[in-house]
Design a protein around this motif. Structure first.
Motif, PDB file in Angstrom:
ATOM      1  N   PRO A   1       0.780  -1.321   0.049  1.00 50.49           N
ATOM      2  CA  PRO A   1       0.020  -0.145   0.077  1.00 50.49           C
ATOM      3  C   PRO A   1       0.937   1.192   0.046  1.00 50.49           C
ATOM      4  N   LEU A   2       0.265   2.342  -0.406  1.00 54.94           N
ATOM      5  CA  LEU A   2       0.762   3.566  -0.381  1.00 54.94           C
ATOM      6  C   LEU A   2       0.518   4.406   0.813  1.00 54.94           C
ATOM      7  N   TYR A   3       1.562   4.724   1.487  1.00 53.46           N
ATOM      8  CA  TYR A   3       1.430   5.702   2.807  1.00 53.46           C
ATOM      9  C   TYR A   3       1.616   7.391   2.698  1.00 53.46           C
ATOM     10  N   ALA A   4       0.748   7.797   3.141  1.00 54.25           N
ATOM     11  CA  ALA A   4       0.971   9.409   3.067  1.00 54.25           C
ATOM     12  C   ALA A   4       2.294   9.815   3.494  1.00 54.25           C
ATOM     13  N   GLY A   5       2.690   9.382   4.834  1.00 53.89           N
ATOM     14  CA  GLY A   5       3.919   9.527   5.618  1.00 53.89           C
ATOM     15  C   GLY A   5       4.695   8.522   5.321  1.00 53.89           C
ATOM     16  N   HIS A   6       5.383   8.192   6.540  1.00 53.74           N
ATOM     17  CA  HIS A   6       6.705   7.160   6.279  1.00 53.74           C
ATOM     18  C   HIS A   6       5.788   5.708   6.114  1.00 53.74           C
ATOM     19  N   ASN A   7       6.261   4.776   5.339  1.00 57.08           N
ATOM     20  CA  ASN A   7       5.762   3.503   5.214  1.00 57.08           C
ATOM     21  C   ASN A   7       6.439   2.842   6.346  1.00 57.08           C
ATOM     22  N   PRO A   8       6.059   1.683   6.860  1.00 55.03           N
ATOM     23  CA  PRO A   8       6.606   0.945   7.798  1.00 55.03           C
ATOM     24  C   PRO A   8       8.200   0.575   8.044  1.00 55.03           C
ATOM     25  N   LEU A   9       8.475   0.184   6.549  1.00 60.95           N
ATOM     26  CA  LEU A   9      10.069   0.109   6.537  1.00 60.95           C
ATOM     27  C   LEU A   9      10.978   1.512   6.515  1.00 60.95           C
ATOM     28  N   GLY A  10      10.370   2.484   6.042  1.00 62.21           N
ATOM     29  CA  GLY A  10      10.817   3.633   6.082  1.00 62.21           C
ATOM     30  C   GLY A  10      11.007   4.333   7.547  1.00 62.21           C
ATOM     31  N   ALA A  11      10.068   3.903   8.248  1.00 61.79           N
ATOM     32  CA  ALA A  11       9.999   4.350   9.681  1.00 61.79           C
ATOM     33  C   ALA A  11      10.985   3.704  10.613  1.00 61.79           C
ATOM     34  N   LEU A  12      11.240   2.350  10.344  1.00 61.90           N
ATOM     35  CA  LEU A  12      12.272   1.763  11.056  1.00 61.90           C
ATOM     36  C   LEU A  12      13.660   2.231  10.568  1.00 61.90           C
ATOM     37  N   MET A  13      13.823   2.524   9.208  1.00 66.04           N
ATOM     38  CA  MET A  13      15.121   3.347   8.900  1.00 66.04           C
ATOM     39  C   MET A  13      15.282   4.653   9.245  1.00 66.04           C
ATOM     40  N   VAL A  14      14.153   5.359   9.402  1.00 66.48           N
ATOM     41  CA  VAL A  14      14.167   6.968  10.408  1.00 66.48           C
ATOM     42  C   VAL A  14      14.825   6.497  11.628  1.00 66.48           C
ATOM     43  N   VAL A  15      14.341   5.622  12.511  1.00 70.24           N
ATOM     44  CA  VAL A  15      14.816   5.373  13.831  1.00 70.24           C
ATOM     45  C   VAL A  15      16.277   4.942  13.776  1.00 70.24           C
ATOM     46  N   ALA A  16      16.549   3.929  13.149  1.00 73.07           N
ATOM     47  CA  ALA A  16      17.811   3.714  12.990  1.00 73.07           C
ATOM     48  C   ALA A  16      18.847   4.525  12.768  1.00 73.07           C
ATOM     49  N   LEU A  17      18.582   5.611  11.831  1.00 67.44           N
ATOM     50  CA  LEU A  17      19.425   6.562  11.375  1.00 67.44           C
ATOM     51  C   LEU A  17      19.685   7.573  12.546  1.00 67.44           C
ATOM     52  N   LEU A  18      18.530   7.970  13.322  1.00 65.64           N
ATOM     53  CA  LEU A  18      18.485   8.869  14.216  1.00 65.64           C
ATOM     54  C   LEU A  18      19.445   8.451  15.449  1.00 65.64           C
ATOM     55  N   LEU A  19      19.090   7.093  15.517  1.00 55.32           N
ATOM     56  CA  LEU A  19      19.860   6.370  16.985  1.00 55.32           C
ATOM     57  C   LEU A  19      21.227   6.397  16.191  1.00 55.32           C
ATOM     58  N   GLY A  20      21.526   6.172  15.263  1.00 52.32           N
ATOM     59  CA  GLY A  20      23.093   5.899  14.649  1.00 52.32           C
ATOM     60  C   GLY A  20      23.689   7.222  14.796  1.00 52.32           C
ATOM     61  N   LEU A  21      23.170   8.272  14.279  1.00 56.04           N
ATOM     62  CA  LEU A  21      23.686   9.492  14.173  1.00 56.04           C
ATOM     63  C   LEU A  21      23.787  10.059  15.579  1.00 56.04           C
ATOM     64  N   LEU A  22      22.916   9.934  16.318  1.00 55.32           N
ATOM     65  CA  LEU A  22      23.002  10.493  17.911  1.00 55.32           C
ATOM     66  C   LEU A  22      24.235  10.014  18.597  1.00 55.32           C
ATOM     67  N   ALA A  23      24.291   8.551  18.428  1.00 51.56           N
ATOM     68  CA  ALA A  23      25.325   7.904  19.066  1.00 51.56           C
ATOM     69  C   ALA A  23      26.746   8.158  18.608  1.00 51.56           C
ATOM     70  N   GLN A  24      26.703   8.412  16.996  1.00 54.71           N
ATOM     71  CA  GLN A  24      27.928   8.777  16.670  1.00 54.71           C
ATOM     72  C   GLN A  24      28.456  10.310  17.132  1.00 54.71           C
ATOM     73  N   ALA A  25      27.559  11.069  17.107  1.00 51.38           N
ATOM     74  CA  ALA A  25      27.870  12.644  17.344  1.00 51.38           C
ATOM     75  C   ALA A  25      28.345  12.470  18.864  1.00 51.38           C
ATOM     76  N   THR A  26      27.483  11.841  19.580  1.00 52.40           N
ATOM     77  CA  THR A  26      27.590  12.072  21.022  1.00 52.40           C
ATOM     78  C   THR A  26      29.122  11.234  21.451  1.00 52.40           C
ATOM     79  N   MET A  27      29.409  10.216  20.818  1.00 51.22           N
ATOM     80  CA  MET A  27      30.848   9.644  21.148  1.00 51.22           C
ATOM     81  C   MET A  27      32.182  10.582  20.717  1.00 51.22           C
TER      82      MET A  27
END
Length: 244
Positions: free
Chosen positions: A106-132
């Protein structure tokens, strides 16, 4: 999060009835492209050597500020920017991925479920990277503002993880780009253009009425001031030369 496709038998008629609506607010779009510039800038200035290290640090601060802002915007932002609107159970992401491979996702207006997981993963990864990076110590010229808050061994460990973490993030970014390209080919949905203009195919009920710019500006300012305050009172590192 609203699914804007209908069952397969009505998909053709439904597609004809769709119009482009404003889905991505301006703060989300500015965040996205500012993060791209900051991430690339941090990598390039690191590769250019010590002479560019101050700029590497500035880009790192930008990444940290942007990610912290995005987390807050995920709580208080416009409709499709909020985590509550797109985060779903991992099983739904699996089902969506299976449907995508079969050409029936199906087509989602916002993030699709896979895209949502990628958004969270990237945010967590970038947060960890910058914090370190805040705790880093190259044992030659530069130390992070919080390197003095931990032992030298811990600082060096975080420095090593900070260096290696980039390659993990680079791989995640590559997957993200590949997913965007495949989405264009499979779903005929130009996500890059949507992240520039803010408009996607959607029902009228999915359209956002405002980008909430005053709130976004306030949150970004609060995050920037908080980061500046924290780094200004950081303990002095016991080794190294110039600080971040």
């Amino acid at each position: 999060m609203t699914v804007i496709d209908r069952p397969p038998e009505t998909k053709a008629a439904d597609a004809q009835s769709k119009e482009e609506r404003l889905v991505w607010d301006l703060p989300v779009r500015l965040f996205h492209w500012s993060l791209v510039v900051s991430f690339v800038g941090a990598y390039v200035t690191n590769r250019l050597g010590v002479a560019w290290f101050d700029w590497h640090v500035r880009f790192g601060y930008a990444v940290l500020t942007l990610v912290a802002f995005r987390v807050l915007w995920g709580l208080f932002g416009a409709k499709h920017a909020r985590f509550a609107s797109f985060l779903r159970h991992p099983r739904e992401a699996w089902l969506y991925g299976r449907g995508l491979l079969r050409g029936r996702a199906p087509l989602y207006a916002g993030h699709n479920p896979l895209g949502a997981l990628m958004v969270v993963a990237l945010l967590l990864g970038l947060l960890a990277q910058a914090t370190m990076g805040l705790f880093a110590n190259d044992e030659i010229f530069n130390v992070g503002p919080f390197a003095g808050a931990v032992s030298k061994e811990t600082s060096l460990l975080l420095t090593s993880l900070h260096r290696k973490g980039f390659y993990v993030l680079a791989a995640a970014v590559f997957i993200h780009i590949a997913a965007v390209i495949s989405y264009v080919l499979v779903k005929r949905e130009n996500l890059v253009r949507a992240m520039v203009t803010g408009y996607k195919r959607a029902d009228s009920v999915d359209e956002i009425a405002t980008s909430r710019l005053p709130l976004a500006a306030t949150l970004l300012l609060v995050v920037a001031i908080a980061l500046a305050a924290l780094t200004s009172i950081a303990p002095v590192a016991s080794a190294g030369g110039d600080g971040f």
